[in-house]
Design an enzyme around this catalytic site. Structure first.
Site, PDB file in Angstrom:
ATOM      1  N   HIS A  57      -2.201   7.552   7.007  1.00 43.26           N
ATOM      2  CA  HIS A  57      -1.338   8.269   6.471  1.00 43.26           C
ATOM      3  C   HIS A  57      -2.033   9.718   5.906  1.00 43.26           C
ATOM      4  O   HIS A  57      -1.307  10.680   5.971  1.00 43.26           O
ATOM      5  CB  HIS A  57      -0.781   7.736   5.028  1.00 43.26           C
ATOM      6  CG  HIS A  57       0.508   6.897   5.504  1.00 43.26           C
ATOM      7  ND1 HIS A  57       1.600   7.416   6.068  1.00 43.26           N
ATOM      8  CD2 HIS A  57       0.474   5.536   5.372  1.00 43.26           C
ATOM      9  CE1 HIS A  57       2.704   6.496   6.241  1.00 43.26           C
ATOM     10  NE2 HIS A  57       1.812   5.305   5.700  1.00 43.26           N
ATOM     11  N   CYS A  84       6.169  -0.011   7.432  1.00 43.52           N
ATOM     12  CA  CYS A  84       5.753   1.182   6.508  1.00 43.52           C
ATOM     13  C   CYS A  84       6.760   1.584   5.689  1.00 43.52           C
ATOM     14  O   CYS A  84       8.086   1.577   6.229  1.00 43.52           O
ATOM     15  CB  CYS A  84       5.207   2.149   7.266  1.00 43.52           C
ATOM     16  SG  CYS A  84       4.901   3.738   6.649  1.00 43.52           S
ATOM     17  N   LEU A  85       6.729   2.054   4.255  1.00 48.25           N
ATOM     18  CA  LEU A  85       7.808   2.225   3.493  1.00 48.25           C
ATOM     19  C   LEU A  85       8.327   3.574   4.016  1.00 48.25           C
ATOM     20  O   LEU A  85       9.788   3.920   3.624  1.00 48.25           O
ATOM     21  CB  LEU A  85       7.247   2.373   2.291  1.00 48.25           C
ATOM     22  CG  LEU A  85       6.715   0.904   1.670  1.00 48.25           C
ATOM     23  CD1 LEU A  85       6.289   1.151   0.057  1.00 48.25           C
ATOM     24  CD2 LEU A  85       7.816   0.009   1.156  1.00 48.25           C
ATOM     25  N   GLN A  87       2.924  10.127   1.149  1.00 51.31           N
ATOM     26  CA  GLN A  87       4.391   9.243   1.251  1.00 51.31           C
ATOM     27  C   GLN A  87       5.385   9.669   0.074  1.00 51.31           C
ATOM     28  O   GLN A  87       6.532   9.453  -0.106  1.00 51.31           O
ATOM     29  CB  GLN A  87       4.124   7.962   1.257  1.00 51.31           C
ATOM     30  CG  GLN A  87       3.785   7.403   2.422  1.00 51.31           C
ATOM     31  CD  GLN A  87       3.575   5.821   2.514  1.00 51.31           C
ATOM     32  OE1 GLN A  87       2.506   5.378   2.157  1.00 51.31           O
ATOM     33  NE2 GLN A  87       4.314   5.155   3.196  1.00 51.31           N
ATOM     34  N   HIS A  99      -3.890   1.373   7.715  1.00 51.33           N
ATOM     35  CA  HIS A  99      -2.765   2.053   7.863  1.00 51.33           C
ATOM     36  C   HIS A  99      -2.650   3.208   6.598  1.00 51.33           C
ATOM     37  O   HIS A  99      -2.148   4.208   6.969  1.00 51.33           O
ATOM     38  CB  HIS A  99      -1.734   0.819   7.580  1.00 51.33           C
ATOM     39  CG  HIS A  99      -0.455   1.411   7.320  1.00 51.33           C
ATOM     40  ND1 HIS A  99       0.630   1.072   8.306  1.00 51.33           N
ATOM     41  CD2 HIS A  99       0.345   2.125   6.371  1.00 51.33           C
ATOM     42  CE1 HIS A  99       1.655   1.267   8.041  1.00 51.33           C
ATOM     43  NE2 HIS A  99       1.693   2.137   6.579  1.00 51.33           N
ATOM     44  N   GLU A 100      -3.202   2.874   5.575  1.00 52.49           N
ATOM     45  CA  GLU A 100      -3.085   3.904   4.512  1.00 52.49           C
ATOM     46  C   GLU A 100      -3.804   5.254   4.830  1.00 52.49           C
ATOM     47  O   GLU A 100      -3.425   6.247   4.787  1.00 52.49           O
ATOM     48  CB  GLU A 100      -3.385   3.254   3.254  1.00 52.49           C
ATOM     49  CG  GLU A 100      -2.255   2.287   2.813  1.00 52.49           C
ATOM     50  CD  GLU A 100      -0.774   2.417   3.008  1.00 52.49           C
ATOM     51  OE1 GLU A 100      -0.397   3.697   2.693  1.00 52.49           O
ATOM     52  OE2 GLU A 100      -0.275   1.578   3.159  1.00 52.49           O
ATOM     53  N   GLY A 127       0.704  -1.095   0.056  1.00 51.41           N
ATOM     54  CA  GLY A 127      -0.049   0.160  -0.082  1.00 51.41           C
ATOM     55  C   GLY A 127       0.622   1.217  -0.064  1.00 51.41           C
ATOM     56  O   GLY A 127       2.042   1.278   0.426  1.00 51.41           O
TER      57      GLY A 127
HETATM   58 NI    NI Z   1       2.719   3.311   5.551  1.00 52.09          NI
END
Ligand code: NI
Length: 171
Positions: free
Chosen positions: A142, A96-97, A51, A138-139, A46
């Protein structure tokens, strides 16, 4: 399509509340395609627009249930809102990226309903449970400047796949 640079914690961009998507124009289509390519290149399941330093309420998710032997399903959603969430929650380990090298145990609703718009602005609804529900939560976090480390005191630094070291909560 272009792979975009991922903003990492503690960059302040990740802490801003993102704006609603209003224009489903060519520029948005390019952003969506770039986000998909960036997510796949990492790889991740995701990605949210903040991000890649774009303050819009836009997410991409690609995940396939492992028990079902099917290829992952891709979701693109603008202006996602969780309209229903189960009372039942469960803990799971997330990464998380934007926080490379760390994972944490986070409690999330087991089942949710998410409403939003597809890449062309048409209304869409997704019913998700388990890991797919977790990824959406989670997304969507953000988009509100929330990171998984805000939702847990259990954060680990992952040195190697076979080696996990407990560290204090990342600031
Ligand atoms: Ni993330």
């Amino acid at each position: 399509m272009t792979i975009r640079e991922i903003v990492t914690h503690p960059n302040e961009i990740l802490r801003r509340k993102a704006h609603r998507v209003e224009k489903f124009d060519k520029e948005l289509q390019t952003l969506i395609d770039d986000m998909i390519e960036t997510m796949r290149a990492e790889p991740g399941v995701g990605l949210a627009a903040p991000q890649v330093a774009v303050p819009l309420r836009l997410i991409v998710v690609e995940y396939g249930e492992e028990e079902q032997d099917v290829s992952p399903k891709l979701y693109v959603m603008a202006n996602p809102e969780i309209t229903r969430a189960s009372v039942e929650t469960e803990k799971g380990v997330e990464g998380c990226l934007s926080i490379p090298g760390y994972v944490g145990e986070v409690e999330r609703a087991v089942e949710i309903v998410v409403r939003g718009q597809n890449r062309f602005g048409k209304p869409m609804k997704v019913k998700a449970k388990g890991w797919l529900a977790r990824i959406f939560q989670h997304e969507i976090d953000h988009l509100n400047g929330v990171l998984f480390i805000d939702r847990t005191d259990k954060v680990w630094k992952v040195e190697e796949e076979t080696q996990a070291v407990q560290v204090s909560k990342a600031e």
